[in-house]
Motif scaffolding. Structure first.
Motif, PDB file in Angstrom:
ATOM      1  N   ALA A  64      30.732  64.354  -2.110  1.00  0.00           N
ATOM      2  CA  ALA A  64      30.662  65.452  -3.066  1.00  0.00           C
ATOM      3  C   ALA A  64      30.331  64.941  -4.466  1.00  0.00           C
ATOM      4  N   ARG A  65      30.917  63.807  -4.841  1.00  0.00           N
ATOM      5  CA  ARG A  65      30.644  63.254  -6.176  1.00  0.00           C
ATOM      6  C   ARG A  65      29.194  62.811  -6.303  1.00  0.00           C
ATOM      7  N   ALA A  77      26.628  63.979  -4.510  1.00  0.00           N
ATOM      8  CA  ALA A  77      25.791  65.179  -4.483  1.00  0.00           C
ATOM      9  C   ALA A  77      25.804  65.892  -5.824  1.00  0.00           C
ATOM     10  N   ALA A  78      26.985  65.939  -6.461  1.00  0.00           N
ATOM     11  CA  ALA A  78      27.089  66.614  -7.744  1.00  0.00           C
ATOM     12  C   ALA A  78      26.245  65.889  -8.791  1.00  0.00           C
ATOM     13  N   ARG A  97      22.587  66.457  -7.887  1.00  0.00           N
ATOM     14  CA  ARG A  97      22.283  67.883  -7.805  1.00  0.00           C
ATOM     15  C   ARG A  97      21.573  68.193  -6.488  1.00  0.00           C
ATOM     16  N   CYS A  98      22.180  67.817  -5.389  1.00  0.00           N
ATOM     17  CA  CYS A  98      21.586  68.158  -4.093  1.00  0.00           C
ATOM     18  C   CYS A  98      22.660  68.703  -3.156  1.00  0.00           C
ATOM     19  N   GLY A  99      22.208  69.288  -2.065  1.00  0.00           N
ATOM     20  CA  GLY A  99      23.125  69.953  -1.146  1.00  0.00           C
ATOM     21  C   GLY A  99      23.754  68.999  -0.147  1.00  0.00           C
ATOM     22  N   VAL A 100      24.944  69.378   0.314  1.00  0.00           N
ATOM     23  CA  VAL A 100      25.629  68.612   1.349  1.00  0.00           C
ATOM     24  C   VAL A 100      25.792  69.522   2.562  1.00  0.00           C
ATOM     25  N   ALA A 105      17.414  72.686   1.650  1.00  0.00           N
ATOM     26  CA  ALA A 105      16.350  73.393   0.950  1.00  0.00           C
ATOM     27  C   ALA A 105      15.622  72.452  -0.004  1.00  0.00           C
ATOM     28  N   SER A 106      16.334  71.449  -0.481  1.00  0.00           N
ATOM     29  CA  SER A 106      15.717  70.528  -1.429  1.00  0.00           C
ATOM     30  C   SER A 106      14.867  69.517  -0.669  1.00  0.00           C
ATOM     31  N   TRP A 118      26.764  75.302  -3.468  1.00  0.00           N
ATOM     32  CA  TRP A 118      26.020  74.934  -4.665  1.00  0.00           C
ATOM     33  C   TRP A 118      25.826  76.144  -5.584  1.00  0.00           C
ATOM     34  N   TRP A 139      20.667  75.397  -1.663  1.00  0.00           N
ATOM     35  CA  TRP A 139      19.974  74.118  -1.558  1.00  0.00           C
ATOM     36  C   TRP A 139      19.591  73.884  -0.112  1.00  0.00           C
ATOM     37  N   TRP A 140      20.242  74.633   0.741  1.00  0.00           N
ATOM     38  CA  TRP A 140      19.878  74.535   2.153  1.00  0.00           C
ATOM     39  C   TRP A 140      20.009  75.930   2.743  1.00  0.00           C
TER      40      TRP A 140
END
Lengths: 335, 236
Positions: free
Chosen positions: A109-110, A112-113, A116-119, A151-152, B93, B219-220
């Protein structure tokens, strides 16, 4: 440069942690699936011929990227997040896998934060759909799987459900490249300071956290049997819990109840004394890795799932285990 | 001290089932997520110990007002629901981005949330929120104490390990069940009746200063859902 799949490997005092081999095998499996190089990332100082690195190679890892294990004094968990995020920014792996353990999920989580991407959390499998990577993840407390995709377009981060992974040694002859930690970049802002770290004794930790659980059932008497069982638990480093009946009988307190209406445990070893394995109890022990059962009834349902089973009186087994542990302790003292 | 508690409404985890016809999880009722109850309780305890204002906030459609009402009747001072088009099907997100924009307005010293939700359980919201608010993040909190302009907390690791962490305010803390035992507030108590009379504010996402990047529709994306089944080993 080929795309890379990374697994986050946790090392304690230079030794691989129990999730490491599974995570390395998963990096290998997923890398083959999407045509990438399997890699590992760890915050540790290790050389090319380190035993831990050799072990990672044996599980299929071809690239080991290292980061600095600890920042300035008491940098705390912020450090791991910042260090890993910097490594990911530099090398741009396609996918980074973290174990879905409490430490692994926190670091994920840290990272990703910061990036700035999804987990996608609690993944069990991946598949390629056209040019997209699709993850299958556990949702609703295990009631369903859900397919998801990132999505990224950049880095993808996933946490892995450890129950669905296997450590598989590879016989592929290969070589591993170890990239040492980068020299110190500019100082990072560390907001959380670590003051101390300690471990709770087995009789104080919560059942849900315990690594070795000793469960007692109906035939166990509080006055007659429990003292010996407690001694055994102390020797084994186990936490004592009980079935619903054991709680009703007052053998163990309510906070030590195992089962669907009590605690859902996931220890490495669960030793059951006089528990037959009613379905409500079984729900709470789904996460246990190795189950050892002692019961007088050979038809008890628990023997269907137990890895080791003893049909007999639990008191005899406890006495034998106590004697065995005493003998082992004696041998250690002589040596 | 100004405390904000982020709440999430989930399908009752004890009753949730997979519906094969619609490929959705469903349950006969919604409820406040268990770990969020713990977060709320901790905020109320901090208030009685040090004096603070407690605001409960959620992102979601009108049905989520039920959990805000629970917050008010438990003793929270203020309740805010952030609604609007962007909240439909928001993932962690997007939710964190919207929450951050709303929470920033409240200028909190301490933000509390559950460590993970019982449905998707990604364990990311706290870290995302802290990054967006430019605050310190402490995860997996099992003990917490405000100390002047700082927070001292114990964080849980594997197999009984604990770590004591200190951070200067503002802090985002994600809490675990072991932190406390949430209170039961009887319906006839003064706290409950006062809470029942308070109104719930509704903010619209459009009015908030949400970063455009945070509102990218997920984001997903979830592509489909299916009942649990064994992992496909043939891909090996």
């Amino acid at each position: 440069m080929a795309a890379e799949v990374w697994s986050y490997i946790q090392l304690t005092d230079g030794r691989l942690d129990e999730t490491a081999r599974k995570m390395a095998s998963e990096a290998f499996r997923v890398a083959r699936l999407i045509g990438a190089t399997p890699g590992a990332v760890a915050l540790a100082a290790a050389g090319q011929d380190d035993p831990a690195v050799a072990e990672l190679l044996r599980h299929g890892v071809e690239q080991v990227r290292l980061g600095r294990p600890a920042g300035p004094d008491g940098a705390g968990p912020d450090w791991a997040g910042a260090e890993l995020a910097a490594l990911v920014e530099t090398h741009r792996p396609t996918l980074v896998l973290f174990p879905a353990t409490s430490v692994g999920a926190d670091v994920a989580a840290r990272v990703a934060a910061r990036l700035r991407c999804g987990v996608i959390a609690n993944c069990v499998d991946f598949e390629v759909d056209g040019d997209r990577l699709v993850a299958r993840a556990v949702v609703g407390g295990g009631k369903a799987h859900r397919k998801a995709t990132w999505a990224s377009g950049g880095v993808r981060i996933a946490t892995m459900d450890m129950g669905s992974l296997e450590a598989i040694a590879q016989d592929v002859p290969g070589a591993v490249t170890v990239t040492p930690a980068p020299s110190d970049p500019a100082g990072r802002l560390v907001r959380v300071r670590s003051v101390r770290r300690w471990r709770l004794p087995p009789d104080e930790i919560d059942l849900t956290e315990a690594d070795f659980v000793l469960g007692v059932g109906r035939p166990v008497d509080r006055e007659r049997d429990l003292p010996a069982i407690q001694v055994l638990a102390d020797r084994l480093g186990a936490t004592v819990g009980g079935s619903r009946v054991a709680v009703f009988q007052g053998t163990v307190p309510r906070t030590r109840q195992i089962g669907s209406s009590g605690k859902w445990i996931r220890p490495t070893v669960y030793l059951m004394l006089g528990i037959s394995g009613a379905s409500y109890h079984m729900m709470g022990i789904k996460g246990a890795k190795h189950i050892i059962a002692v019961n007088r009834d050979p038809d008890a349902p628990i023997f269907k799932v137990a890895e080791l089973g003893v049909v007999g009186d639990f008191a005899e087994v406890v006495a034998a285990l106590l004697a065995a542990s005493e003998a082992a302790a004696g041998q250690e003292a002589v040596a | 001290m100004n405390i904000v508690v982020c709440l999430k409404q989930v399908l009752d985890p004890a009753l949730v089932e997979f519906d094969i016809a619609t490929s959705e999880l469903r349950a006969p009722r919604w409820r406040l997520d268990q770990l969020d109850c713990v977060a709320l309780e901790q905020a109320l305890r901090c208030r009685s110990a040090a004096g603070a204002a407690v605001t409960v906030i959620t992102v979601g459609p009108a049905r989520t007002e039920e959990i805000l009402r629970h917050g008010l009747t438990s003793g929270a001072d203020r309740a805010i629901r952030v609604g609007g088009d962007a909240v439909e099907d928001a993932d962690a997100w997007v939710t964190a981005g919207i929450l951050a924009a709303a929470v920033r307005r409240l200028e909190p010293d301490l933000v509390l949330c559950g460590a993970r939700s019982s449905d998707s359980g990604g364990e990311c919201l706290g870290a995302y929120l802290a990054a967006a608010l430019d605050a310190a993040f402490i995860g997996r909190v099992v003990w917490l104490e405000p100390r002047g302009a700082a927070i001292a907390a114990h964080s849980r690791e594997e197999s009984g390990w604990r770590e004591e962490l200190h951070a200067a305010l503002p802090v985002v803390a994600a809490v675990e069940t072991a932190l406390n035992e949430p209170r039961y507030v009887p319906m006839l108590s003064r706290v409950y009746r006062e809470g029942a009379r308070r109104s719930i504010e509704t903010w619209d996402v459009g009015e908030l200063d949400v970063e455009a990047e945070a509102l990218v529709p997920g984001w997903w994306r979830w592509t489909s859902r299916s009942p649990s089944r064994e992992r496909r080993w043939e891909s090996r």
